[in-house]
Design a protein around this motif. Structure first.
Motif, mmCIF file in Angstrom:
data_model
loop_
_atom_site.group_PDB
_atom_site.id
_atom_site.type_symbol
_atom_site.label_atom_id
_atom_site.label_comp_id
_atom_site.label_asym_id
_atom_site.label_seq_id
_atom_site.Cartn_x
_atom_site.Cartn_y
_atom_site.Cartn_z
ATOM 1 N N GLU A 152 14.460 -10.916 2.758
ATOM 2 C CA GLU A 152 13.428 -11.833 2.252
ATOM 3 C C GLU A 152 13.988 -12.750 1.176
ATOM 4 O OE1 GLU A 152 9.069 -9.963 2.737
ATOM 5 O OE2 GLU A 152 10.292 -8.938 1.265
ATOM 6 N N ASP A 153 14.816 -12.180 0.288
ATOM 7 C CA ASP A 153 15.418 -12.997 -0.767
ATOM 8 C C ASP A 153 16.249 -14.133 -0.174
ATOM 9 O OD1 ASP A 153 14.432 -11.981 -3.097
ATOM 10 O OD2 ASP A 153 16.006 -10.480 -3.329
ATOM 11 N N SER A 154 17.018 -13.824 0.854
ATOM 12 C CA SER A 154 17.881 -14.869 1.412
ATOM 13 C C SER A 154 17.040 -15.901 2.160
ATOM 14 C CB SER A 154 18.968 -14.270 2.300
ATOM 15 O OG SER A 154 18.388 -13.672 3.418
ATOM 16 N N LEU A 155 15.934 -15.460 2.721
ATOM 17 C CA LEU A 155 15.010 -16.387 3.369
ATOM 18 C C LEU A 155 14.447 -17.376 2.340
ATOM 19 C CD1 LEU A 155 13.891 -16.465 6.299
ATOM 20 C CD2 LEU A 155 11.876 -15.276 5.446
ATOM 21 N N ILE A 156 14.011 -16.827 1.236
ATOM 22 C CA ILE A 156 13.453 -17.673 0.177
ATOM 23 C C ILE A 156 14.516 -18.641 -0.337
ATOM 24 C CG2 ILE A 156 12.573 -17.601 -2.199
ATOM 25 C CD1 ILE A 156 11.185 -14.893 -1.308
ATOM 26 N N ALA A 157 15.718 -18.108 -0.565
ATOM 27 C CA ALA A 157 16.802 -18.962 -1.049
ATOM 28 C C ALA A 157 17.086 -20.069 -0.040
ATOM 29 C CB ALA A 157 18.054 -18.121 -1.284
ATOM 30 N N ARG A 158 17.113 -19.702 1.222
ATOM 31 C CA ARG A 158 17.417 -20.690 2.262
ATOM 32 C C ARG A 158 16.422 -21.845 2.232
ATOM 33 N NH1 ARG A 158 16.604 -19.513 8.181
ATOM 34 N NH2 ARG A 158 16.920 -17.347 7.586
ATOM 35 N N TYR A 159 15.158 -21.530 2.060
ATOM 36 C CA TYR A 159 14.164 -22.601 2.125
ATOM 37 C C TYR A 159 14.012 -23.378 0.820
ATOM 38 C CZ TYR A 159 13.013 -21.164 6.787
ATOM 39 O OH TYR A 159 13.085 -20.894 8.125
ATOM 40 N N PHE A 160 14.252 -22.747 -0.303
ATOM 41 C CA PHE A 160 13.991 -23.456 -1.558
ATOM 42 C C PHE A 160 15.234 -24.100 -2.193
ATOM 43 C CE2 PHE A 160 10.134 -20.821 -1.307
ATOM 44 C CZ PHE A 160 9.228 -21.862 -1.301
ATOM 45 N N LYS A 161 16.393 -23.554 -1.912
ATOM 46 C CA LYS A 161 17.616 -24.133 -2.473
ATOM 47 C C LYS A 161 17.745 -25.636 -2.178
ATOM 48 C CE LYS A 161 21.468 -20.951 -2.929
ATOM 49 N NZ LYS A 161 22.059 -20.768 -4.100
ATOM 50 N N PRO A 162 17.451 -26.065 -0.941
ATOM 51 C CA PRO A 162 17.617 -27.501 -0.658
ATOM 52 C C PRO A 162 16.711 -28.404 -1.509
ATOM 53 C CG PRO A 162 17.407 -26.237 1.387
ATOM 54 C CD PRO A 162 17.083 -25.301 0.266
ATOM 55 N N LEU A 163 15.664 -27.835 -2.101
ATOM 56 C CA LEU A 163 14.755 -28.632 -2.926
ATOM 57 C C LEU A 163 15.296 -28.802 -4.346
ATOM 58 C CD1 LEU A 163 12.984 -27.621 -0.539
ATOM 59 C CD2 LEU A 163 11.067 -27.532 -2.127
ATOM 60 N N ALA A 164 16.302 -28.013 -4.691
ATOM 61 C CA ALA A 164 16.799 -28.010 -6.073
ATOM 62 C C ALA A 164 17.893 -29.069 -6.207
ATOM 63 C CB ALA A 164 17.324 -26.621 -6.437
ATOM 64 N N THR A 165 17.504 -30.324 -6.051
ATOM 65 C CA THR A 165 18.474 -31.421 -5.984
ATOM 66 C C THR A 165 18.922 -31.900 -7.361
ATOM 67 O OG1 THR A 165 16.627 -32.976 -5.887
ATOM 68 C CG2 THR A 165 17.547 -32.253 -3.796
ATOM 69 N N ASP A 166 18.203 -31.521 -8.408
ATOM 70 C CA ASP A 166 18.584 -31.981 -9.744
ATOM 71 C C ASP A 166 19.781 -31.165 -10.247
ATOM 72 O OD1 ASP A 166 17.117 -33.615 -12.177
ATOM 73 O OD2 ASP A 166 18.271 -31.892 -12.891
ATOM 74 N N PRO A 167 20.775 -31.818 -10.866
ATOM 75 C CA PRO A 167 21.909 -31.029 -11.375
ATOM 76 C C PRO A 167 21.465 -29.958 -12.366
ATOM 77 C CG PRO A 167 22.030 -33.339 -12.119
ATOM 78 C CD PRO A 167 20.946 -33.267 -11.095
#
Lengths: 337, 337
Positions: free
Chosen positions: B15-30
């Motif tokens: 579940e953690d990796s699922l969440i990371a997979r979907y939300f990481k791409p939204l974290a575009t700010d340095p």
């Protein structure tokens, strides 16, 4: 459940005024505008604002009968601990509270304790949202810290050769949870009420090490707070930094309550090294900075202990016992005893 | 419910990796550090950071069968609307998501829509916390905006003589909620699928007026977003500013769907003026600034409409009909039709 309602109808006006009565006194920062506006304003004169958020849910992260005052402190302190780990100084927080109803006998001690901690840690309430829920109580806090531009301390950045330090004592909170749940630790301490109370308090009210923030920023190459267990969080810091660690387990600082349980073989030390909810700081410090770090920690009156060092490699951290034998990693994963 | 667990055990690692997979791409700010650190860093070069927070709970603020993509947009946009009302430019947000389980078929469209809005509004994901709950789904967002030091536009500050403006059209969202709940509006529009769809979309996906933020900051003496109904929110702005308002109800801008229902007497205009969830901006603008405000609004392609003016006094705002007769205030409180 009252159906889908507009925001103003989430609570009765009596409930709204109750909430306002208890939380307005916490909004001491001028940028909170007495909670009377739609937003807060956080002044930042060329600094970076560190942002961290943590939510706790009744029945998942805390016990339904946990007292409201300790819940308030824990909800704020887990965020304060992140701010300290990043080397920042608390600046304020916003609170989202999801409650079944506005219950004065719960809100009053909750708000009072939250206000005391906000004052003690210099972290005023800036705003928030209180919503009704038909489900479990949930407390979500987003907290802010300030630090000079670009100076946030990361999980990444530690180097081979750095020494590993940890604040306070490790494993007490996991034992405290067992005490509160009436598990084997509670049984082992049946005749030791003060030991049980100490451990339960360590679980319920963590002691964030904000006094160490400047030393962390000045000297640590990487840092994080230990919330998921020393072993697991150390592995995360090492992975982020691209190094591995060798930890001398007998050096891991224990409270006398925890050390007594280990000495009596009521628990293994693996339980402590793997147990969650410590909210101590884990800091990697270059060797030539270690003395200065220790000196500044002493001035800040925060106990820090060297527990090992970092070496090149990508394998999981090694934990050595008093005879230099490696403890097996599977023993180090979190367990409910 | 899995018992009281440490943070790392809240979800399975899958579940953690699922969440990371979907939300990481939204974290575009340095400053989000790829969501790999314990906190984000928000750069603020001498600006103020505006902070607002809004939470929505399944069954209380949204319908259990609301699609995940519209929920994502609404959760972010209600915060973007506050940022616009304060005259600030979006800077980023943190998300707390309380879910029963990490369900890919829900997370995927939720994260995709959230990412699209984050990109469109220039408001990247900076961090967050995903927690399990045995209760209803809850989405809590704390969003940040930037503006020059001390320039936040408040609820207070409006003066007698100022004109009142509102963006967009009023009351659609309340009608849309009725449509989704199969109420009288749905019945009145039984043969008008496009009217029903338009109103439902206005409820589900508000259009925050961030393009107007500069005009608000440059010209408004006070402003807020209309989330609890025009009548109620105007009363709040007036009370905060120590003035009262006279509103010409026929000037209140209506969509053609809403105007058609009023013309057919399917609803009264009071329903629109009192209905929640508009997320339009309500701005008080001094008379000598009104032309400049209108000009800048046109350039920003945001429709603004003058609906009345402010006068001295502390009585509740007056709402006049086309014949100059005052509408009774009790008709203006929120109702479920």
């Amino acid at each position: 459940m009252t159906g889908i309602v507009s925001q103003s109808d989430k609570h009765t006006s009596g409930e709204d005024s109750l909430i306002a009565r208890y939380f307005k006194p916490l909004a001491t920062d001028p940028g909170a505008f007495g909670l009377d506006d739609d937003a807060a304003a956080l002044r930042a004169a060329g600094e970076d604002i560190v942002v961290t958020t943590d939510a706790i849910v009744e029945g998942v992260h805390f016990l339904p009968d946990d007292p409201p005052d300790t819940l308030a402190r824990k909800a704020l302190r887990v965020n304060l601990s992140d701010i300290a780990a990043k080397g920042a100084v608390p600046a304020g927080f916003v609170l989202t509270l999801a409650v079944r109803k506005a219950d004065e006998s719960w809100l009053k001690p909750f708000a009072r304790a939250l206000g005391e901690d906000a004052a003690d840690f210099g972290c005023p309430l800036l705003g928030g949202d209180t919503v009704s829920t038909p489900g479990p109580l949930m407390i979500s806090i987003t907290a802010f810290g300030r630090l000079p531009q670009g100076k946030m301390v990361h999980r990444a950045g530690a180097q081979a050769g750095d020494r590993m330090f940890v604040t306070g004592t490790i494993g007490d909170a996991a034992l405290g949870l067992d005490v509160l749940q009436g598990g084997p630790v509670a049984a082992a301490l049946a005749d030791d009420a003060s030991g049980r109370d100490f451990l339960a308090a360590r679980y319920r009210v963590p002691q964030p090490r904000n006094a160490l923030a400047h030393a962390v920023r000045a000297h640590a190459s990487a840092a994080m707070d230990v919330s998921d267990g020393l072993a697991g969080d150390l592995a995360k810091l090492c992975a982020a930094s691209g190094v591995t660690a060798v930890i001398n387990v007998p050096s891991v600082p224990l409270s006398s309550a925890a050390a007594g349980l280990v000495a009596r073989k009521a628990i293994g030390i693996e339980t402590l090294v793997a147990g969650g909810d410590d909210y101590e700081l884990l800091c990697a410090v270059p060797g030539d900075r270690a003395d200065a770090f220790l000196r500044e920690a002493r001035q800040a009156k925060v106990t820090v202990t060297a527990i090992g060092g970092l070496i090149a490699g990508s394998s999981p951290p090694s934990f050595l016992d008093g005879q230099g034998r490696e403890l097996k990693l599977q023993q180090l994963s979190y367990s409910h005893f």
